[in-house]
Design an enzyme around this catalytic site. Structure first.
Site, PDB file in Angstrom:
ATOM      1  N   TYR A   9       0.827  -1.209   0.000  1.00  0.00           N
ATOM      2  CA  TYR A   9       0.000   0.000   0.000  1.00  0.00           C
ATOM      3  C   TYR A   9       0.860   1.257   0.000  1.00  0.00           C
ATOM      4  O   TYR A   9       2.076   1.208   0.183  1.00  0.00           O
ATOM      5  CB  TYR A   9      -0.955   0.001   1.198  1.00  0.00           C
ATOM      6  CG  TYR A   9      -0.306   0.335   2.533  1.00  0.00           C
ATOM      7  CD1 TYR A   9       0.511  -0.588   3.182  1.00  0.00           C
ATOM      8  CD2 TYR A   9      -0.502   1.578   3.144  1.00  0.00           C
ATOM      9  CE1 TYR A   9       1.105  -0.283   4.405  1.00  0.00           C
ATOM     10  CE2 TYR A   9       0.092   1.889   4.361  1.00  0.00           C
ATOM     11  CZ  TYR A   9       0.891   0.955   4.989  1.00  0.00           C
ATOM     12  OH  TYR A   9       1.478   1.255   6.186  1.00  0.00           O
TER      13      TYR A   9
ATOM     14  N   ARG B 101       8.042   4.080  -4.950  1.00  0.00           N
ATOM     15  CA  ARG B 101       8.098   3.165  -3.792  1.00  0.00           C
ATOM     16  C   ARG B 101       7.071   2.042  -3.942  1.00  0.00           C
ATOM     17  O   ARG B 101       7.334   0.889  -3.573  1.00  0.00           O
ATOM     18  CB  ARG B 101       7.873   3.923  -2.480  1.00  0.00           C
ATOM     19  CG  ARG B 101       8.039   3.007  -1.263  1.00  0.00           C
ATOM     20  CD  ARG B 101       7.985   3.757   0.048  1.00  0.00           C
ATOM     21  NE  ARG B 101       6.693   4.383   0.263  1.00  0.00           N
ATOM     22  CZ  ARG B 101       6.392   5.171   1.285  1.00  0.00           C
ATOM     23  NH1 ARG B 101       7.304   5.431   2.208  1.00  0.00           N
ATOM     24  NH2 ARG B 101       5.199   5.712   1.417  1.00  0.00           N
TER      25      ARG B 101
ATOM     26  N   ARG C 274      -7.520 -20.342  -0.941  1.00  0.00           N
ATOM     27  CA  ARG C 274      -6.447 -20.091   0.013  1.00  0.00           C
ATOM     28  C   ARG C 274      -5.305 -21.097  -0.152  1.00  0.00           C
ATOM     29  O   ARG C 274      -5.528 -22.309  -0.092  1.00  0.00           O
ATOM     30  CB  ARG C 274      -6.976 -20.159   1.446  1.00  0.00           C
ATOM     31  CG  ARG C 274      -5.901 -19.816   2.471  1.00  0.00           C
ATOM     32  CD  ARG C 274      -6.412 -19.836   3.903  1.00  0.00           C
ATOM     33  NE  ARG C 274      -5.333 -19.466   4.817  1.00  0.00           N
ATOM     34  CZ  ARG C 274      -4.397 -20.313   5.253  1.00  0.00           C
ATOM     35  NH1 ARG C 274      -4.409 -21.560   4.874  1.00  0.00           N
ATOM     36  NH2 ARG C 274      -3.448 -19.893   6.076  1.00  0.00           N
TER      37      ARG C 274
ATOM     38  N   HIS D 211      -0.698 -20.940   0.390  1.00  0.00           N
ATOM     39  CA  HIS D 211       0.484 -20.086   0.559  1.00  0.00           C
ATOM     40  C   HIS D 211       1.151 -19.792  -0.776  1.00  0.00           C
ATOM     41  O   HIS D 211       1.712 -18.730  -0.986  1.00  0.00           O
ATOM     42  CB  HIS D 211       1.497 -20.747   1.499  1.00  0.00           C
ATOM     43  CG  HIS D 211       1.073 -20.741   2.945  1.00  0.00           C
ATOM     44  ND1 HIS D 211      -0.069 -21.335   3.390  1.00  0.00           N
ATOM     45  CD2 HIS D 211       1.653 -20.193   4.036  1.00  0.00           C
ATOM     46  CE1 HIS D 211      -0.184 -21.180   4.690  1.00  0.00           C
ATOM     47  NE2 HIS D 211       0.851 -20.482   5.122  1.00  0.00           N
TER      48      HIS D 211
ATOM     49  N   LYS E  77       6.352  -1.811   1.839  1.00  0.00           N
ATOM     50  CA  LYS E  77       5.199  -1.217   2.526  1.00  0.00           C
ATOM     51  C   LYS E  77       4.018  -2.180   2.407  1.00  0.00           C
ATOM     52  O   LYS E  77       3.116  -2.023   1.580  1.00  0.00           O
ATOM     53  CB  LYS E  77       4.881   0.171   1.938  1.00  0.00           C
ATOM     54  CG  LYS E  77       4.084   1.054   2.892  1.00  0.00           C
ATOM     55  CD  LYS E  77       4.149   2.508   2.493  1.00  0.00           C
ATOM     56  CE  LYS E  77       3.173   3.403   3.248  1.00  0.00           C
ATOM     57  NZ  LYS E  77       3.340   3.440   4.700  1.00  0.00           N
TER      58      LYS E  77
ATOM     59  N   GLU F 174      12.885   2.810  13.709  1.00  0.00           N
ATOM     60  CA  GLU F 174      11.946   3.866  13.308  1.00  0.00           C
ATOM     61  C   GLU F 174      10.778   3.844  14.272  1.00  0.00           C
ATOM     62  O   GLU F 174      10.880   3.254  15.346  1.00  0.00           O
ATOM     63  CB  GLU F 174      11.502   3.658  11.858  1.00  0.00           C
ATOM     64  CG  GLU F 174      10.869   2.315  11.585  1.00  0.00           C
ATOM     65  CD  GLU F 174      10.421   2.136  10.135  1.00  0.00           C
ATOM     66  OE1 GLU F 174      10.265   3.128   9.406  1.00  0.00           O
ATOM     67  OE2 GLU F 174      10.204   0.970   9.735  1.00  0.00           O
TER      68      GLU F 174
ATOM     69  N   LEU G 267      11.236   1.421   6.797  1.00  0.00           N
ATOM     70  CA  LEU G 267      10.534   1.830   5.582  1.00  0.00           C
ATOM     71  C   LEU G 267      11.249   3.059   5.009  1.00  0.00           C
ATOM     72  O   LEU G 267      11.523   4.005   5.757  1.00  0.00           O
ATOM     73  CB  LEU G 267       9.077   2.195   5.899  1.00  0.00           C
ATOM     74  CG  LEU G 267       8.287   2.549   4.639  1.00  0.00           C
ATOM     75  CD1 LEU G 267       7.827   1.281   3.937  1.00  0.00           C
ATOM     76  CD2 LEU G 267       7.105   3.426   4.945  1.00  0.00           C
TER      77      LEU G 267
HETATM   78  N1  PDD Z   1       2.995   5.116   7.461  1.00  0.00           N
HETATM   79  N2  PDD Z   1       7.762   3.920   8.741  1.00  0.00           N
HETATM   80  C1  PDD Z   1       6.604   3.258   8.890  1.00  0.00           C
HETATM   81  C2  PDD Z   1       6.629   1.938   9.573  1.00  0.00           C
HETATM   82  C3  PDD Z   1       5.406   3.820   8.411  1.00  0.00           C
HETATM   83  O1  PDD Z   1       4.252   3.138   8.532  1.00  0.00           O
HETATM   84  C4  PDD Z   1       5.429   5.103   7.801  1.00  0.00           C
HETATM   85  C5  PDD Z   1       4.202   5.771   7.262  1.00  0.00           C
HETATM   86  C6  PDD Z   1       6.658   5.758   7.675  1.00  0.00           C
HETATM   87  C7  PDD Z   1       6.783   7.113   7.027  1.00  0.00           C
HETATM   88  O2  PDD Z   1       6.753   7.025   5.613  1.00  0.00           O
HETATM   89  P1  PDD Z   1       6.175   8.224   4.734  1.00  0.00           P
HETATM   90  O3  PDD Z   1       6.953   9.429   5.080  1.00  0.00           O
HETATM   91  O4  PDD Z   1       6.395   7.769   3.353  1.00  0.00           O
HETATM   92  O5  PDD Z   1       4.708   8.377   5.088  1.00  0.00           O
HETATM   93  C8  PDD Z   1       7.806   5.138   8.150  1.00  0.00           C
HETATM   94  C9  PDD Z   1       1.765   5.576   6.843  1.00  0.00           C
HETATM   95  C10 PDD Z   1       1.505   7.030   6.956  1.00  0.00           C
HETATM   96  C11 PDD Z   1       0.631   4.697   7.306  1.00  0.00           C
HETATM   97  O6  PDD Z   1       0.855   3.494   7.395  1.00  0.00           O
HETATM   98  O7  PDD Z   1      -0.482   5.178   7.529  1.00  0.00           O
END
Ligand code: PDD
Length: 281
Positions: free
Chosen positions: A32, A51, A99, A101, A146, A178, A202
Site C-alpha cells: 500500500y 516506492r 487459500r 500459501h 510497505k 523507526e 521503511l
Molecule cells: N505510514 N515507517 C513506517 C513503519 C510507516 O508506517 C510510515 C508511514 C513511515 C513514514 O513514511 P512516509 O513518510 O512515506 O509516510 C515510516 C503511513 C503514513 C501509514 O501506514 O499510515
C-alpha cells in the site's frame, strides 16, 4: 458519502465489496501507499509511485498500471472527493484465489483506493511535542516493503496508546530503527541522525525530503543508526510521516528529551518543510 476506487470503478464507499477469498483479506498479501493531498495536489506523487513499484517488486506482484494510469485514477479520485486536504490510501493485493500459501497463477491483482479528509496534527504536537515509548521491534526483516500486513505495527502502536503516548519508537539489537508508523530522527550536538535505508526501516517519502532539505540548508545529517543509550541522551528526537509531517518527541518513556520543548533543529526543519509544502502545492 466518500467515493472510492475498486477494480476499475468509482463507487460510494458503502457499495465497495471484495471477496472473502481476496489474498489481502486471508493472508495480508498486499502492499500500500498513503499519499497526502494538499489543495488537490498529490504531494510527491512520483516518489510514492516509485516506492509502490519497489514494494510490488519485493512481493512479486505485477504492477497493474503505468505511472500515467495511476496518476489519472488518483487525480480522478481526488476530484470526486473534493474536500480540501486529503489522505489518499491505495492498496494492491495479489487478488482472489483459493487459500494457498503458493502464489496463484493468472490472477489479476485487486486495486483499492480511498481518499479521506487529512486533518493536520493537533497544534499542541508542535508547540509541546508528543510522548513516545520504546518497545522491541517485533517486525519481519523486510520492513522496506510497505506491506498491508501491519499486525506487528498495530500491536506496537497500541502499546503506545495504552501508555498515553502517541508513538512507539522501535529498538532492534539496541538500535533505534523507526516508529511504528513513522521514521525517527535523533539530534545530538546539532547533528541529525536517522537509520540508514535497509530492510529494517521503511524508506519514508517524508524522510527523503527531510534529508534533501537538510543537505540544501547546510544542516548536518547522517544516515546512521543510533544506539538506545545515545537516543536516551539526545538533545532532540523527531518522527516523520506523510500524514503527520515532522513532529518533535519531548517525552520518552516518561523521561524529558533535551529541554522538554521542541528543539531548535526541529524548528528549523519544520519551517523548511512547511515552506517546501507551500511551494509545491
Ligand atoms: N505510514 N515507517 C513506517 C513503519 C510507516 O508506517 C510510515 C508511514 C513511515 C513514514 O513514511 P512516509 O513518510 O512515506 O509516510 C515510516 C503511513 C503514513 C501509514 O501506514 O499510515
Amino acid at each position: 458519502m466518500a467515493i472510492v476506487y475498486l477494480n476499475g470503478e468509482f463507487i460510494p464507499a458503502d457499495k465497495a465489496k471484495v471477496s472473502v477469498y481476496d489474498r489481502g483479506y486471508l493472508l495480508g498479501d498486499g502492499v500500500y501507499e498513503v499519499i497526502p493531498v494538499y489543495a488537490g495536489n498529490a504531494f510527491l506523487l512520483d516518489r510514492h509511485l516509485q516506492r509502490l513499484q519497489n514494494s510490488l517488486d519485493g512481493v512479486r506482484i505485477e504492477n497493474p498500471f503505468s505511472d500515467a494510469q495511476w496518476t489519472d485514477i488518483i487525480n480522478d479520485l481526488i476530484a470526486r472527493n473534493n474536500a480540501g486536504d486529503q489522505s489518499l490510501y491505495l492498496q494492491v493485493t495479489r487478488g482472489v484465489a483459493p487459500r494457498d500459501h503458493i502464489f496463484p497463477i493468472g490472477v489479476a491483482p485487486s486495486v483499492f483506493m480511498m481518499s479521506n479528509p487529512l486533518h493536520p496534527v493537533a497544534e499542541s504536537w508542535k508547540t509541546d511535542g508528543i510522548k513516545a515509548i520504546t518497545t522491541a521491534d517485533i517486525r519481519w526483516m523486510r520492513c522496506d516493503i510497505k506491506a498491508t500486513t501491519l499486525l506487528a505495527n498495530s500491536l506496537m502502536k497500541q502499546l503506545a496508546q495504552d501508555a498515553g503516548a502517541q508513538e512507539a519508537l522501535l529498538l532492534r539489537d539496541n538500535y533505534l530503527t523507526e516508529g511504528s508508523a513513522s521514521n525517527a530522527y535523533v539530534v545530538i550536538d546539532g547533528v541529525i541522525f536517522t537509520a540508514p535505508k535497509d530492510e529494517k526501516v521503511l524508506p519514508g517519502i517524508t524522510r527523503d525530503l527531510i534529508i534533501e532539505l537538510a543537505a540544501q540548508n547546510d544542516m548536518p545529517l547522517h544516515e546512521r543508526a543510533v544506539s538506545e543509550s545515545a537516543m536516551r541522551n539526545a538533545n532532540e528526537i523527531w518522527i516523520s510521516s506523510s500524514t503527520k509531517e515532522v513532529v518533535p518527541v519531548t517525552l520518552l518513556d516518561g523521561e524529558i528529551v533535551g529541554t522538554g520543548k521542541p528543539g531548535q533543529v526541529w524548528q528549523q526543519m519544520n519551517v523548511l518543510f512547511q515552506r517546501y509544502k507551500q511551494e509545491v502545492s
